[in-house]
Design a protein around this motif. Structure first.
Motif, PDB file in Angstrom:
ATOM      1  N   MET A   1       8.996  -2.130 -27.071  1.00  0.00           N
ATOM      2  CA  MET A   1      10.270  -2.793 -27.243  1.00  0.00           C
ATOM      3  C   MET A   1      11.014  -2.746 -25.913  1.00  0.00           C
ATOM      4  O   MET A   1      11.110  -1.700 -25.289  1.00  0.00           O
ATOM      5  CB  MET A   1      11.062  -2.078 -28.351  1.00  0.00           C
ATOM      6  N   SER A   2      11.549  -3.874 -25.518  1.00  0.00           N
ATOM      7  CA  SER A   2      12.264  -3.941 -24.242  1.00  0.00           C
ATOM      8  C   SER A   2      13.665  -3.348 -24.397  1.00  0.00           C
ATOM      9  O   SER A   2      14.191  -3.217 -25.503  1.00  0.00           O
ATOM     10  CB  SER A   2      12.367  -5.395 -23.774  1.00  0.00           C
ATOM     11  N   ASN A   3      14.266  -3.008 -23.257  1.00  0.00           N
ATOM     12  CA  ASN A   3      15.627  -2.471 -23.274  1.00  0.00           C
ATOM     13  C   ASN A   3      16.621  -3.478 -23.821  1.00  0.00           C
ATOM     14  O   ASN A   3      17.582  -3.113 -24.498  1.00  0.00           O
ATOM     15  CB  ASN A   3      16.043  -2.033 -21.866  1.00  0.00           C
ATOM     16  N   GLU A   4      16.404  -4.767 -23.520  1.00  0.00           N
ATOM     17  CA  GLU A   4      17.312  -5.797 -24.017  1.00  0.00           C
ATOM     18  C   GLU A   4      17.259  -5.895 -25.541  1.00  0.00           C
ATOM     19  O   GLU A   4      18.291  -6.010 -26.204  1.00  0.00           O
ATOM     20  CB  GLU A   4      16.989  -7.166 -23.406  1.00  0.00           C
ATOM     21  N   GLU A   5      16.034  -5.832 -26.085  1.00  0.00           N
ATOM     22  CA  GLU A   5      15.886  -5.864 -27.547  1.00  0.00           C
ATOM     23  C   GLU A   5      16.560  -4.653 -28.181  1.00  0.00           C
ATOM     24  O   GLU A   5      17.275  -4.787 -29.179  1.00  0.00           O
ATOM     25  CB  GLU A   5      14.411  -5.872 -27.945  1.00  0.00           C
ATOM     26  N   LEU A   6      16.321  -3.493 -27.600  1.00  0.00           N
ATOM     27  CA  LEU A   6      16.914  -2.268 -28.118  1.00  0.00           C
ATOM     28  C   LEU A   6      18.435  -2.352 -28.097  1.00  0.00           C
ATOM     29  O   LEU A   6      19.101  -2.038 -29.082  1.00  0.00           O
ATOM     30  CB  LEU A   6      16.438  -1.054 -27.321  1.00  0.00           C
ATOM     31  N   ASN A   7      18.993  -2.784 -26.983  1.00  0.00           N
ATOM     32  CA  ASN A   7      20.446  -2.914 -26.876  1.00  0.00           C
ATOM     33  C   ASN A   7      21.002  -3.910 -27.891  1.00  0.00           C
ATOM     34  O   ASN A   7      22.065  -3.697 -28.461  1.00  0.00           O
ATOM     35  CB  ASN A   7      20.858  -3.322 -25.460  1.00  0.00           C
ATOM     36  N   GLU A   8      20.272  -4.993 -28.106  1.00  0.00           N
ATOM     37  CA  GLU A   8      20.701  -5.994 -29.081  1.00  0.00           C
ATOM     38  C   GLU A   8      20.697  -5.409 -30.498  1.00  0.00           C
ATOM     39  O   GLU A   8      21.636  -5.606 -31.262  1.00  0.00           O
ATOM     40  CB  GLU A   8      19.789  -7.227 -29.004  1.00  0.00           C
ATOM     41  N   TYR A   9      19.654  -4.664 -30.840  1.00  0.00           N
ATOM     42  CA  TYR A   9      19.588  -4.025 -32.153  1.00  0.00           C
ATOM     43  C   TYR A   9      20.698  -2.989 -32.319  1.00  0.00           C
ATOM     44  O   TYR A   9      21.283  -2.859 -33.394  1.00  0.00           O
ATOM     45  CB  TYR A   9      18.216  -3.377 -32.389  1.00  0.00           C
ATOM     46  N   ILE A  10      20.985  -2.257 -31.264  1.00  0.00           N
ATOM     47  CA  ILE A  10      22.071  -1.267 -31.329  1.00  0.00           C
ATOM     48  C   ILE A  10      23.393  -1.968 -31.593  1.00  0.00           C
ATOM     49  O   ILE A  10      24.178  -1.548 -32.452  1.00  0.00           O
ATOM     50  CB  ILE A  10      22.122  -0.404 -30.049  1.00  0.00           C
ATOM     51  N   LYS A  11      23.661  -3.053 -30.880  1.00  0.00           N
ATOM     52  CA  LYS A  11      24.908  -3.808 -31.082  1.00  0.00           C
ATOM     53  C   LYS A  11      24.994  -4.346 -32.507  1.00  0.00           C
ATOM     54  O   LYS A  11      26.050  -4.301 -33.139  1.00  0.00           O
ATOM     55  CB  LYS A  11      24.996  -4.975 -30.098  1.00  0.00           C
ATOM     56  N   MET A  12      23.881  -4.858 -33.022  1.00  0.00           N
ATOM     57  CA  MET A  12      23.891  -5.475 -34.351  1.00  0.00           C
ATOM     58  C   MET A  12      24.010  -4.447 -35.474  1.00  0.00           C
ATOM     59  O   MET A  12      24.683  -4.700 -36.466  1.00  0.00           O
ATOM     60  CB  MET A  12      22.614  -6.304 -34.571  1.00  0.00           C
ATOM     61  N   PHE A  13      23.358  -3.296 -35.339  1.00  0.00           N
ATOM     62  CA  PHE A  13      23.194  -2.409 -36.489  1.00  0.00           C
ATOM     63  C   PHE A  13      23.854  -1.039 -36.367  1.00  0.00           C
ATOM     64  O   PHE A  13      23.723  -0.224 -37.280  1.00  0.00           O
ATOM     65  CB  PHE A  13      21.704  -2.231 -36.800  1.00  0.00           C
ATOM     66  N   HIS A  14      24.546  -0.780 -35.269  1.00  0.00           N
ATOM     67  CA  HIS A  14      25.183   0.528 -35.123  1.00  0.00           C
ATOM     68  C   HIS A  14      26.146   0.807 -36.267  1.00  0.00           C
ATOM     69  O   HIS A  14      26.114   1.885 -36.867  1.00  0.00           O
ATOM     70  CB  HIS A  14      25.911   0.639 -33.776  1.00  0.00           C
ATOM     71  N   GLY A  15      26.991  -0.132 -36.603  1.00  0.00           N
ATOM     72  CA  GLY A  15      27.972   0.066 -37.675  1.00  0.00           C
ATOM     73  C   GLY A  15      27.314   0.345 -39.010  1.00  0.00           C
ATOM     74  O   GLY A  15      27.729   1.246 -39.757  1.00  0.00           O
ATOM     75  N   THR A  16      26.266  -0.395 -39.324  1.00  0.00           N
ATOM     76  CA  THR A  16      25.551  -0.213 -40.582  1.00  0.00           C
ATOM     77  C   THR A  16      24.940   1.178 -40.661  1.00  0.00           C
ATOM     78  O   THR A  16      25.089   1.879 -41.670  1.00  0.00           O
ATOM     79  CB  THR A  16      24.441  -1.269 -40.712  1.00  0.00           C
TER      80      THR A  16
END
Length: 164
Positions: A1-16
């Protein structure tokens, strides 16, 4: 998994992930630790997700497992809970959140996934690894318990019946 993908997932799902962990452990610091651990596990995940929803479901399952592990640990049983742990909410939302937090974990998790995250009963059953009938039973029992709690008049001396 790339850093960009990881960062995107963190932004999308951190609250959940954070809210789900908080619904289990009822402690902001512990919920943050679980959230961090879940994303560390995501960072080490070798597979690929077809859609972001698949990643979200995976993160929810990991968060539930991490939360349950913490609840079973000796460290957690020695900690005391603070009332300030519930994030800033208006009085009505705070009363509802406090009522949900008093439910046993199996009821809190179905309430959280169904109402806060918007999953269907079938999706909730798949995520929790239980049958659809178990989810519907847990939802019905949780609603009944919440109704009983919220209709009592000892939440701040007034009924929170208007929350529904």
């Amino acid at each position: 998994m790339s850093n960009e993908e990881l960062n995107e997932y963190i932004k999308m799902f951190h609250g959940t992930v954070y809210r789900l962990a908080l619904s289990y452990v009822r402690n902001c610091a512990e919920a943050e630790d679980i959230c961090q651990d879940a994303f560390v596990k995501l960072m080490g995940y070798k597979g690929e997700f077809e859609t972001p929803e698949n990643c979200k479901a995976w993160l929810i399952r990991v968060t539930i497992n991490l939360s349950k592990n913490l609840l079973k640990s000796g460290r957690f049983t020695r900690c005391t809970e603070l009332d300030e742990n519930i994030p800033m909410l208006d009085a009505e939302q705070r009363g509802l959140m406090e009522a949900v937090m008093t439910l046993p974990p199996k009821y809190r998790s179905v309430i959280h996934l169904y109402y806060y995250e918007g999953y269907s009963v079938k999706e909730t059953a798949d995520i929790l690894g239980v049958s659809v009938s178990s989810v519907t039973t847990r939802l019905a029992r949780a609603r009944e318990r919440l109704k009983t709690l919220l209709l009592r008049e000892d939440y701040d001396g007034k009924s929170i019946q208007k929350a529904f």
